[in-house]
Design an enzyme around this catalytic site. Structure first.
Site, short mmCIF file in Angstrom:
data_model
loop_
_atom_site.label_atom_id
_atom_site.label_comp_id
_atom_site.label_asym_id
_atom_site.label_seq_id
_atom_site.Cartn_x
_atom_site.Cartn_y
_atom_site.Cartn_z
N GLY A 1 0.83 -1.20 0.00
CA GLY A 1 0.00 0.00 0.00
C GLY A 1 0.86 1.24 0.00
N SER A 2 0.31 2.33 0.50
CA SER A 2 1.02 3.61 0.49
C SER A 2 2.18 3.61 1.49
CB SER A 2 0.06 4.75 0.83
OG SER A 2 -0.30 4.70 2.20
N GLY B 1 2.35 2.20 5.35
CA GLY B 1 3.38 1.23 5.67
C GLY B 1 4.25 1.67 6.82
N GLU C 1 5.65 -3.44 0.96
CA GLU C 1 5.84 -3.04 -0.43
C GLU C 1 5.02 -1.77 -0.63
OE1 GLU C 1 8.09 -4.04 -2.25
OE2 GLU C 1 8.66 -5.88 -1.20
N CYS D 1 1.88 0.47 -8.58
CA CYS D 1 3.00 1.02 -7.80
C CYS D 1 4.26 1.14 -8.66
CB CYS D 1 3.26 0.20 -6.56
SG CYS D 1 3.57 -1.55 -6.87
N GLU E 1 4.21 10.61 -5.20
CA GLU E 1 3.43 9.57 -5.88
C GLU E 1 1.99 10.06 -6.08
OE1 GLU E 1 2.95 4.79 -5.68
OE2 GLU E 1 2.51 5.85 -3.82
#
Length: 487
Positions: free
Chosen positions: A232-233, A237, A253, A287, A388
């Site tokens: 995820g973001s 994380g 990740e 991603c 992002e």
């Protein structure tokens, strides 16, 4: 889409489908047509999660001692079930997440392949034997499962990412509590349903839906949780990583700001196509998606013209329509985020040369559709070049030479994927060494990874500890004992 009734789906705990103690539900809707409701799902609570964790804890000793061949048989049977329902599940995935139908079907097939891959690899995943000077002693390592694993997954690959986490966890003897994204709970449920029908024992996998604010903490902080695997973001994380205890292993990740470098000797048509594929397929919601093009000034004009030309050819529509190449964004939050970054880019002084508008009209008004956006005159320190966006927005940054390109490419906090387009073999080799990314491509898109190859990022794109995918994907879910046996 006119619907007379909406089906309700339950959590899966200890081998049974059960309602949340909250007696509350939420809806999963089609981002291409918000009147299309795929189902109602449980708004779970801390109590639901704790019940699931207890079930997983109770099931762990028996599952850990189950033979690898029996575990593999269950994964293979679940793969058979997924493959037999590709048409149904592919359409459900498209309706729920928005990606085009061919991609939805492909993801279901890939998930089945992932189950089969780990069913095979897990049969030979073991420790080592070490030579020593004592002829009356053996020294070896034994790999053992960790225990209860939390699996927390995003909406952009809502069945394949869970499969690549759950399959190695189960194959190595762990039990699982799985929480999918609230945007895509139905296709995640289908994976659990396949494992259930394949005969997985009670408590070995448990499935709870609901908001992270309600169920996130116990999935990370409960003392029985031995590992958390999350995609995820970066912000989420970092929060999970900080909450986990010293004895809870984490695998993160996270985000990316992935560049493709276009050299002056590149095939411009190919470079533009790779950029379109990497930046606008999946509506930019990968991603590893291409978000920055670092192009030599000598070919910037030709490249930009070709990129715009190819982008104009993209058909934007409901993913169920055959001709569609770009579907909707996955939810309203994503739509607003993309539109906000388009405004930011304009205010920063970048030149919006194509797209960036919310689409309107009969086939768009009920969904979250936006035109892919292309910016030129982007400076490396602009927010659209640093942050992002997770949508179809590409920033073109012009540079004078390879050295400047590498500096710009590496000057972000992320390091997930990167690519270069060139015919210079020596330069391509140098790029693979110079670039700060976990996934490095030459003359290919930044997106995509093999099932049998490691996947992960550097810097804030990952915890840079345990990789996913491939044989190394099994390592996260095991711990090592070193054993000395004297005779």
């Amino acid at each position: 889409m006119l619907q007379t009734s909406v089906k309700s789906y339950e959590n899966y705990i200890n081998g049974k489908w059960v309602s949340s103690v909250s007696n509350e539900t939420f809806e999963s809707i089609n981002p291409a047509d918000t009147s299309d409701v795929l189902g109602k799902f449980q708004s779970s609570t801390k109590d639901d999660v704790e019940t699931a964790i207890k079930a997983a804890s109770d099931a762990f000793p028996s599952w850990a001692s189950t033979s690898p061949s029996k575990r593999a048989a269950i994964l293979n049977k679940a793969a058979d079930i997924l493959e037999s329902r590709v048409e149904q599940y592919g359409e459900e995935l498209t309706r729920e997440e928005g990606k085009i139908l061919s991609a939805g079907k492909g993801e279901v097939k890939r998930s089945a392949q992932t189950l089969r891959y780990y069913a095979v690899e897990g049969l030979s995943f073991t420790g080592e034997t070490f030579p020593n000077d004592d002829p009356n002693m053996d020294v070896y390592t034994a790999r053992e499962p960790l225990g209860v694993v939390s699996v927390i997954t995003p909406w952009n690959f809502p069945i394949s990412i869970p499969a690549r986490k759950i399959a190695p966890a189960l194959m190595t003897g762990n039990t699982v509590v799985f929480k999918p994204s609230s945007d895509t709970p139905l296709i995640a449920l289908r994976l659990v349903e396949a494992l259930h029908e394949a005969g997985i024992p009670e408590g070995v996998i448990n499935f709870v839906t609901g908001s992270s604010s309600n169920v996130g903490d116990p999935l990370v902080k409960h003392p029985a949780i031995r590992a958390v695997t999350f995609t995820g973001s970066t912000g989420a994380g970092e929060s999970i990583h900080s909450k986990a205890s010293l004895t809870t292993r984490t695998q993160m990740e996270l985000g990316g700001k992935n560049p493709i470098i276009v050299m002056d000797d590149a095939d411009i048509d190919n470079a533009a196509q790779l950029t379109v594929n990497g930046g606008f397929a999946l509506t930019g919601q990968a991603c590893t998606g291409t978000s920055r093009v670092i192009v030599m000034k000598s070919v910037e004009e030709a490249f930009t013209a070709k990129l715009i030309e190819k982008t104009k050819e993209l058909v934007i529509d409901n993913g169920l329509v055959d001709e569609t190449k770009v579907g909707p964004l996955a939810n309203e939050k994503q739509l607003n985020n993309v539109l906000n970054y388009v405004d930011i880019g304009k205010k920063e002084g970048a030149n919006l040369v194509y797209g960036g508008n919310r689409l309107e009209g009969p086939k768009y008004d009920q969904g979250y559709f936006v035109e892919p956006a292309i910016f030129t005159d982007v400076k490396p320190d602009m927010r659209i070049a640093q942050e992002e966006i997770f949508g179809p927005v590409i920033a073109i940054i012009a540079v004078d030479n390879y050295e400047e390109a590498i500096k710009v490419a590496n000057d972000v906090e992320y390091g997930l994927a990167a690519s270069i387009v060139t015919n210079d073999i020596k330069l391509a080799k140098k790029f693979t060494q110079d670039i700060e990314a976990g996934t490095v491509k030459v003359n290919r898109t930044t997106t995509g990874n093999l099932i049998n190859a490691p996947f992960g990022g550097l810097k804030k794109s990952s915890t840079s500890t345990f990789r996913e995918s491939g044989r190394v994907g099994l390592e996260f879910f095991t711990q090592i004992k070193t054993v000395y046996v004297g005779y």
